[in-house]
Design a protein around this motif. Structure first.
Motif, PDB file in Angstrom:
ATOM      1  N   ARG A   1      -6.212  -3.631   1.828  1.00  0.00           N
ATOM      2  CA  ARG A   1      -6.408  -2.468   0.973  1.00  0.00           C
ATOM      3  C   ARG A   1      -5.749  -2.761  -0.371  1.00  0.00           C
ATOM      4  O   ARG A   1      -4.825  -3.575  -0.451  1.00  0.00           O
TER       5      ARG A   1
ATOM      6  N   ASP B   1      -8.109   1.784  -3.100  1.00  0.00           N
ATOM      7  CA  ASP B   1      -7.739   2.533  -1.895  1.00  0.00           C
ATOM      8  C   ASP B   1      -6.506   3.407  -2.106  1.00  0.00           C
ATOM      9  O   ASP B   1      -6.200   4.258  -1.269  1.00  0.00           O
TER      10      ASP B   1
ATOM     11  N   PRO C   1      -2.852   8.848   5.496  1.00  0.00           N
ATOM     12  CA  PRO C   1      -3.395   7.516   5.195  1.00  0.00           C
ATOM     13  C   PRO C   1      -3.903   6.838   6.466  1.00  0.00           C
ATOM     14  O   PRO C   1      -3.219   6.832   7.488  1.00  0.00           O
ATOM     15  N   SER C   2      -5.104   6.296   6.399  1.00  0.00           N
ATOM     16  CA  SER C   2      -5.693   5.632   7.569  1.00  0.00           C
ATOM     17  C   SER C   2      -5.253   4.175   7.592  1.00  0.00           C
ATOM     18  O   SER C   2      -6.020   3.263   7.293  1.00  0.00           O
TER      19      SER C   2
ATOM     20  N   GLN D   1      -3.731  20.055  -1.262  1.00  0.00           N
ATOM     21  CA  GLN D   1      -5.103  19.648  -1.536  1.00  0.00           C
ATOM     22  C   GLN D   1      -5.636  20.091  -2.893  1.00  0.00           C
ATOM     23  O   GLN D   1      -6.695  19.629  -3.307  1.00  0.00           O
TER      24      GLN D   1
ATOM     25  N   HIS E   1      -6.053  12.527  -3.244  1.00  0.00           N
ATOM     26  CA  HIS E   1      -6.493  12.735  -1.861  1.00  0.00           C
ATOM     27  C   HIS E   1      -7.959  13.136  -1.809  1.00  0.00           C
ATOM     28  O   HIS E   1      -8.700  12.705  -0.914  1.00  0.00           O
ATOM     29  N   GLU E   2      -8.368  13.976  -2.745  1.00  0.00           N
ATOM     30  CA  GLU E   2      -9.770  14.393  -2.810  1.00  0.00           C
ATOM     31  C   GLU E   2     -10.679  13.179  -2.988  1.00  0.00           C
ATOM     32  O   GLU E   2     -11.810  13.155  -2.490  1.00  0.00           O
TER      33      GLU E   2
ATOM     34  N   GLU F   1     -12.187   4.913  -9.145  1.00  0.00           N
ATOM     35  CA  GLU F   1     -13.610   4.962  -8.787  1.00  0.00           C
ATOM     36  C   GLU F   1     -14.334   3.699  -9.247  1.00  0.00           C
ATOM     37  O   GLU F   1     -15.125   3.109  -8.497  1.00  0.00           O
TER      38      GLU F   1
ATOM     39  N   GLY G   1      -9.897  10.263  -1.760  1.00  0.00           N
ATOM     40  CA  GLY G   1      -9.629   9.359  -0.650  1.00  0.00           C
ATOM     41  C   GLY G   1      -8.561   8.325  -0.923  1.00  0.00           C
ATOM     42  O   GLY G   1      -8.507   7.291  -0.248  1.00  0.00           O
TER      43      GLY G   1
ATOM     44  N   ASN H   1     -13.085   0.779  -7.066  1.00  0.00           N
ATOM     45  CA  ASN H   1     -13.121   1.023  -5.617  1.00  0.00           C
ATOM     46  C   ASN H   1     -11.744   0.806  -4.980  1.00  0.00           C
ATOM     47  O   ASN H   1     -11.595   0.118  -3.965  1.00  0.00           O
TER      48      ASN H   1
ATOM     49  N   PHE I   1      -3.572  15.430   4.519  1.00  0.00           N
ATOM     50  CA  PHE I   1      -4.127  14.092   4.311  1.00  0.00           C
ATOM     51  C   PHE I   1      -3.213  13.063   4.962  1.00  0.00           C
ATOM     52  O   PHE I   1      -2.003  13.091   4.784  1.00  0.00           O
TER      53      PHE I   1
END
Length: 580
Positions: free
Chosen positions: A315, A356, A251-252, A101, A385-386, A351, A388, A354, A249
């Motif tokens: 994504r 993924d 991945p979703s 992290q 990861h921070e 950022e 996302g 946007n 972390f």
């Protein structure tokens, strides 16, 4: 007279034999007694030969710590025993530590350090340089690593224990036998001793031999004691100040993953709408590319592309390529500053658009730069990861090619990123002098078996080609000339229809195959097809090898049936026969 002398000589000889025999028996019995009942050694030897010796995992190391305002541990010891990924960056005179992290940067002899590029302050330097060697503050190390550092002042030694390590406790029993109170260098009374242990002294068991325990005292000295004088007293569990990350972390994204690379090489080529690609979960547009050795990144990303992709439920994991430029790559990876420059740009782009996730595609890299590429991945992932973001990296199968395979530290990269995507194609390159399949199924299986020896199956995504090569073999006076051109799936189908060709199944490759002889010319065309036959088999490899999913190259090469076939096969596991 002569007879008397002979008798005396015989008598003397008999007496000598008796004396010799008795002496020999005495010596043998003494040796036997000494073997059965050895004399204990009275020799005392020092356990530590140097001040501030390191004790770790029951061994002692002569990497000496230094005592300043606090205890400082040698950088070399940390790298060799605790964290092989720790790096010293000469350009910034900093030590870099990466965890799941966080990324730590510790400038030398400074009261400031950085966590994920955020400045932090200390009342002591985290990193010191002393006589050309590097040392890290023990107090600070215990805030970063799941370890406990014990400093034994009376013996001037240091022991490092790991979080959750279990210690077997014991105490010394009472005994009048001085020899049994002596802690020996080996499990025998004839060995020298390092200390004499009094009744009630607390001990820790490190080894259980036949008749002895190897024990360590509370001041770090270790040796062997007879089991009869050691009383076991339960266990103790080490609780470090920092514990290992229990919730990494993740991945979703639902299994199995289906990524498709979207080959876009100019900003104007970004599509104005997104098609419905059955079963595809992730789009990976080729937007970011290294521009020079300073770490500048070319950007052709599109915000509307991402917005439309999200509306369709996709994504977006944007691809970052090294432009296949080994010299630029070497320079850009060489320092912490230049690596951070690339990372900051990627995070800023993520950022703005946007995103993924990020997909790293580094190819044609000097073999000696492999560790620097791994370090780049280690430094990027915690920051991603921070934010996302999922981080994936493209790799090849294991081969002897230095600049296309050997530079990948696959095991270490699997620990550094979320997914590895193996580009399971180009078995036969465009410039190959032998016509053959882009990716025969036996070749893929054989290489997967080898790769899965070093990469976890659930972190590996299988690359799937959606293209083929049309091979042209010309017979001439100077021999055979082989050339090829790449075809999309639709182009291959069109070429076959124009010549009224029907593909035949080729068992040796697991693919459909066509061959065409040009009338009245010494020219033969060969093509191993990517179609429903081969794609179904490739998708089933995900189930057979329990992989994370597939990544298709590339989006524009496929026809509509390809997406349907892949989705159907990924969704339903087939019983695979051993012979298949």
């Amino acid at each position: 007279m002569a007879r008397t002398e002979v008798y005396k000589k015989k008598k003397n000889r008999t007496t000598s034999l008796i004396v010799f025999s008795l002496a020999f028996l005495f010596i043998l019995s003494s040796i036997g007694f000494w073997i059965v009942y050895p004399f204990p050694s009275d020799e005392k030897v020092p356990y530590f030969t140097e001040d501030y010796t390191m004790i770790y995992e029951e061994g002692i190391f002569n990497d000496q710590a230094v005592l300043k305002d606090q205890l400082y541990i040698p950088y070399t010891f940390i790298k060799q025993q605790i964290d092989s990924s720790i790096e010293f960056d000469e350009d910034s005179s900093s030590v870099i530590i990466t965890t799941d992290q966080k990324v730590y940067q510790m400038p030398s002899d400074s009261l400031n350090y950085y966590i994920n590029n955020s400045e932090q302050k200390l009342s002591f330097p985290a990193l010191k340089q002393e006589n050309g060697s590097l040392y890290l503050a023990s107090e600070w190390l215990q805030k970063v690593y799941p370890i406990e550092i014990r400093h034994f002042k009376d013996t001037k030694s240091i022991q490092i224990l790991e979080h959750d390590q279990i210690l077997q406790k014991a105490t010394m029993r009472a005994t009048e036998d001085e020899d049994l109170r002596r802690m020996r260098t080996a499990p025998t009374l004839t060995s020298p001793y390092v200390a004499e242990i009094s009744e009630g002294v607390e001990l820790f068991i490190e080894e259980d031999t036949k008749e002895y325990f190897k024990v360590r005292t509370e001041n770090g000295v270790a040796g062997y004691l007879k089991k009869s004088v050691v009383q076991l007293n339960g266990t103790d569990r080490i609780k470090a100040e920092v514990q290992a990350n229990k919730i990494p972390f993740k991945p979703s994204i639902e299994w199995p993953v289906h990524v498709t690379w979207d080959g876009i090489y100019q900003a104007s080529a970004n599509p104005t709408s997104q098609p419905d690609l059955e079963g595809v979960k992730v789009l990976s547009p080729t937007w970011f590319e290294l521009q020079n050795g300073e770490g500048d990144i070319r950007n052709i990303a599109s915000k509307p592309y991402v917005e439309q992709a999200h509306e369709k439920g996709y994504r977006v994991w944007a691809l970052f390529s090294n432009a296949f430029e080994p010299d630029w790559t070497q320079k850009a990876l060489s320092t912490y500053e230049s690596r951070q420059k690339m990372i900051k740009q990627l995070l800023q782009y993520a950022e703005i658009y946007n995103l993924d996730g990020l997909n790293l595609d580094f190819e044609n890299v000097y073999e000696q730069d492999g560790p620097k590429l791994t370090q780049f991945a280690r430094e990027l992932t915690p920051l991603a990861h921070e934010a996302g973001l999922v981080v994936s990296m493209d790799i090849t199968f294991i081969s002897e090619s230095a600049m296309w395979s050997k530079f990948y530290e696959r095991k270490e990269l699997a620990d550094a990123v979320d997914y590895l995507m193996v580009m399971a194609y180009d078995e036969h390159w465009s410039s190959s002098q032998v016509a053959g399949s882009v990716s025969s199924l036996p070749w893929v299986k054989r290489n997967l078996n080898q790769l899965l020896q070093v990469v976890p199956h659930d972190r590996l995504i299988l690359g799937v080609p959606l293209y083929t090569r049309l091979w042209k073999i010309e017979q001439g006076e100077n021999g055979e000339k082989v050339s090829s051109e790449s075809f999309t799936m639709e182009e291959a189908e069109k070429w076959m229809k124009e010549r009224d060709l029907e593909p035949q199944y080729d068992k040796s490759t697991g693919q459909d195959y066509v061959e065409y002889q040009v009338p009245d010319k010494p020219i033969t065309y060969k093509m191993w097809l990517e179609n429903e036959t081969s794609l179904a088999k490739r998708a089933q490899l995900v189930h057979q090898f329990q992989l994370a999913g597939i990544a298709t190259w590339s989006k524009y090469f496929a026809d509509d049936e390809a997406w349907k076939t892949l989705d159907q096969e990924l969704s339903h596991r087939k019983i695979v026969q051993k012979s298949e």
